[in-house]
Design an enzyme around this catalytic site. Sequence first.
Site, PDB file in Angstrom:
ATOM      1  N   PRO A 546       0.809  -1.216   0.000  1.00 36.71           N
ATOM      2  CA  PRO A 546       0.000   0.000   0.000  1.00 36.71           C
ATOM      3  C   PRO A 546       0.848   1.276   0.000  1.00 36.71           C
ATOM      4  O   PRO A 546       2.009   1.259   0.396  1.00 36.71           O
ATOM      5  CB  PRO A 546      -0.785  -0.114   1.310  1.00 36.71           C
ATOM      6  CG  PRO A 546       0.069  -0.964   2.182  1.00 36.71           C
ATOM      7  CD  PRO A 546       0.833  -1.888   1.304  1.00 36.71           C
ATOM      8  N   ASP A 658       7.876  -0.540 -16.743  1.00 32.21           N
ATOM      9  CA  ASP A 658       6.460  -0.549 -16.388  1.00 32.21           C
ATOM     10  C   ASP A 658       5.869   0.841 -16.542  1.00 32.21           C
ATOM     11  O   ASP A 658       5.187   1.344 -15.660  1.00 32.21           O
ATOM     12  CB  ASP A 658       6.253  -1.084 -14.963  1.00 32.21           C
ATOM     13  CG  ASP A 658       4.794  -1.508 -14.735  1.00 32.21           C
ATOM     14  OD1 ASP A 658       4.094  -1.800 -15.722  1.00 32.21           O
ATOM     15  OD2 ASP A 658       4.358  -1.519 -13.578  1.00 32.21           O
TER      16      ASP A 658
END
Length: 850
Positions: A546, A658
């Site tokens: 997170p 990415d």
Amino acid sequence: MNAYFYSSVILFLLRALQSRAVFNIIASEPLLQNQTLLSNSQIFVLGFFTPNGSKNQYAGIWYKNMTPSKVVWVANRDQPLANTDRSTSLTIGADGNLKLLDGQQSLVWSTNVTVNSNYSVATLSDYGNFVLQDANSNEIWGSFDEPTDTVVPNMKLGLNVKTGKKVYLVSWKSENDPSSGSFVLGITPETPPQAFAWNRSTPYWRGGQWDKSTFVGIPDMDSTYMSGFTLQQDAQQGTSYFILNNYNNSFFGYIFISSVNNYNNSFFGYIFISSDGSLKQVDWDDGTDKWLTNWKAPTSRCEIYGTCGPFSVCSSLKLPICSCLKGFKPRSKEEWNRETWTGGCIREAELQCQRNTSTSAPVTVKEDIFLKMSQMKLPDSSNYLSDMADAEECQSWCLSNCSCLAYSYVSTIGCMVWSEELIDIEQFTTAGEDLFIRLAHAGLSKQKKVIISLSTIFGIILCVAAIYGLCKWRANKRGMSKTMKTPALLYSGDMTDRSEEVPNAWEEQWRQDNASELTLFSFDSILLATNNFNISNKLGQGGFGPVYKGKLKDGKEIAVKRLSSSSSQGVEEFKNEILMISKLQHRNLVRLLGCCTEGEEKILVYEYLSNKSLDAFLFHSRKKAELSWDIRFHIVQGVARGLLYLHRDSCLRVIHRDLKVSNILLNEKMDPKISDFGLARMFEGTEVLVNTHRVVGTLGYMSPEYAMGGIFSEKSDVYSFGVLLLEIVSSKKNTSLDYHGQHLNLLIYAWQLWSGGRALDLMDEAIVDAFAPPEVMRCIHVGLLCVQDHAADRPNMSHVVLMLSGESDLPQPKQPTFTFRSLTTPEIQSSQQESRWSANAITTTVLEGR
Ligand SMILES: *[C@@H]1O[C@H](CO)[C@@H](O)[C@H](O)[C@H]1NC(C)=O
Ligand SMILES: *[C@@H]1O[C@H](CO)[C@@H](O)[C@H](O)[C@H]1NC(C)=O
Ligand SMILES: *[C@@H]1O[C@H](CO)[C@@H](O)[C@H](O)[C@H]1NC(C)=O
Ligand SMILES: *[C@@H]1O[C@H](CO)[C@@H](O)[C@H](O)[C@H]1NC(C)=O
Ligand SMILES: *[C@@H]1O[C@H](CO)[C@@H](O)[C@H](O)[C@H]1NC(C)=O
Ligand SMILES: *[C@@H]1O[C@H](CO)[C@@H](O)[C@H](O)[C@H]1NC(C)=O
Ligand SMILES: *[C@@H]1O[C@H](CO)[C@@H](O)[C@H](O)[C@H]1NC(C)=O
Ligand SMILES: *[C@@H]1O[C@H](CO)[C@@H](O)[C@H](O)[C@H]1NC(C)=O
Ligand SMILES: *[C@@H]1O[C@H](CO)[C@@H](O)[C@H](O)[C@H]1NC(C)=O
């Protein structure tokens, strides 16, 4: 660069088209006006031609079957014949020389060499050399020795220092006038030689020093399309010739026997200097049957000789393009502000060695130092020192001689020093060499390190220490672990069973290396900042854990990425990310502020960006209208520059792997910042492709070779960038499969619109403000170039940056055919969930490498 160039430059009427072809000229059989001389290879032809709109006719050589035709040589460029004269001829005179005669049989042009008999023969060689042979078949004259404005393969360009004979190119006066123009291209007689172009006698363009395979001032030259040149120097003969030697003889032999019209190769190329001073390398493209300009110079003001004046450096990616070298200031502030840079810069602090020892204070003065500038086009007027063994010797020689202002040691050349004004320096983003500039110690008094990198030109702080530290780390990783020299290595063990002193040693090293840049946060301070990782602080959930918003005691906002212990990001990746990100600093990259490594916790602390990620705008039905075209274009350019920095300008060449919309964060001014280069891997200098064990990336952004073979390169990032670009223009996701009821992906949809001439339809309808259609078209075009199936077809990021800024021509893209659908599985689809702020929410797809 790399653009299609319809050679409209040379358009002329070929009266010779209906003419009869012959294969030689002898005394009894001159070449008449209505005839042509063919090479055996049938590639070149010599005859009479009249340029479009001209009243003159000339004898010249051109490519036989390539239209528009390109004249590569003109015999009588400065002695034209009237185009009404139908009785001109090329003949062998009584003295054995080739003579061009007009209708009245008066001499217009001659080879004027000494021949011992009139039994000479003139033929056109397979390579396009018009040669005169004596009775014994010895070549006594060749057109290759007297070029006009073009070099073709196997032709030489250069000079003989002893005889003073120059083989230089001289441009045509205008597109349709072959008479000698004002631009000259040649090779200079110095060591190392340089490629040079002049506008009359004024330097106009400089290719830089020859490093035995390329000219250091031509960064593109190491790409494949510029290979195939040699520079031959013969000290005894005093010659120095640059040769375009693309022809492969056995390949050439193949052409002989094959159909004449079927030129199945790319060697039909030439280099020429146009009437407006532009240098071009042009190849024949079989696919399209057109001439294709592969390389062109000058393409920017920086490439014009001396644009920035002395002691100043030019950078196309910066505004203003000129800036003084460190330790120098503009000679005239007003001129500088008016963007007249040719006056250049002057030294701020006198060199120690220049001080008048009788007047200045004798003590407390420090020796002069050298400022290192990387990726440079080295200045003009170097002096070569032949007896210097290495860079250190070169440096100490320079330091000991007060008239030495700079030096550079290039392994393939040796030691070069400069004692005159440093002029025509350019900062490259690829290639280039290290240049060391002499400065008074005081001139750098504010700098901590003696040698700093001047890549700050791009607003980047680069770090020599980073390379050092990282190389050490990499070396250790590669199996030197037994020597255990660096504390950084010790960290590579398992975090849980490390001994007490190990992290301390590592942290010690960390502090030494990063003292000013990175903060080591205590876990308690992180807990405090994030309110014990309160759920209300959570910004998003990524594949590795997170992300929370936090506030430090001093009120500064941060983004905290807490790596879950079960995350696939192992110790390796974590180290990778910390070490790399901390050294990678650019205004279009998210900044890593620090980290926390207590116990099992692996936490990264980033700057907090108030506008969160781009996908929150781009794919939001209402908020996408906030992205005006100007903002979108600003974002595209910023991302391109950030990526270029990762690929080329940072100390390490980094592939992102990415890149996607959710990894583009926006600050309050909507400046884009690329986040998450934790996956990026460094690769060693020369290795271009690295095979990885597994593929990490996001569907829809993965290049075909990456998704299917696990092969990645810079070009995989270029592919992702192309997808991103098309998404930014259209506000559509590449992964949404349904457009107007059609089952297409965005790339194929974009291609269809573009090739149907309706590219602007791709644009997001939410963009209602003013925009420049050519700019949008350019973006879509560049996007399509980036998403081509074959990596080799895609441009690199420096080209992309140039193309986006309109500084480079755009080649035709090939249709993208790759579709990721075949790889799609339901699980992967479901992992494409939206996240409110996915700065670090990597959507991870793991495909087994094949
Ligand atoms: C010749 O030049 C004129 C004007 O310069 C142009 O309109 C015409 O198309 C040209 N002809 C050819 C054959 O290129
Ligand atoms: C070429 O011109 C010559 C005179 O200049 C003429 O005798 C000959 O017939 C012409 N040949 C052709 C093929 O037109
Ligand atoms: C070639 O030279 C010979 C003798 O020097 C001379 O008789 C003859 O006329 C010449 N031929 C031509 C075409 O000039
Ligand atoms: C031919 O060459 C000689 C000496 O090499 C020179 O004197 C003469 O002017 C030249 N003639 C022409 C027409 O160029
Ligand atoms: C070349 O030089 C002439 C003056 O000699 C100048 O007028 C012209 O603009 C120059 N051309 C370029 C392309 O710089
Ligand atoms: C030249 O071309 C032939 C045929 O295409 C090829 O077999 C050969 O390897 C080439 N040689 C070089 C040196 O590239
Ligand atoms: C052109 O070259 C390719 C491979 O180099 C070959 O497969 C093809 O048959 C050639 N085409 C012709 C027309 O010779
Ligand atoms: C050094 O200073 C002396 C005295 O001030 C002066 O005469 C001399 O010209 C100076 N030399 C240089 C090289 O400036
Ligand atoms: C110092 O450099 C200049 C210019 O390169 C050179 O002329 C001079 O001989 C050098 N002096 C010494 C002592 O080497």
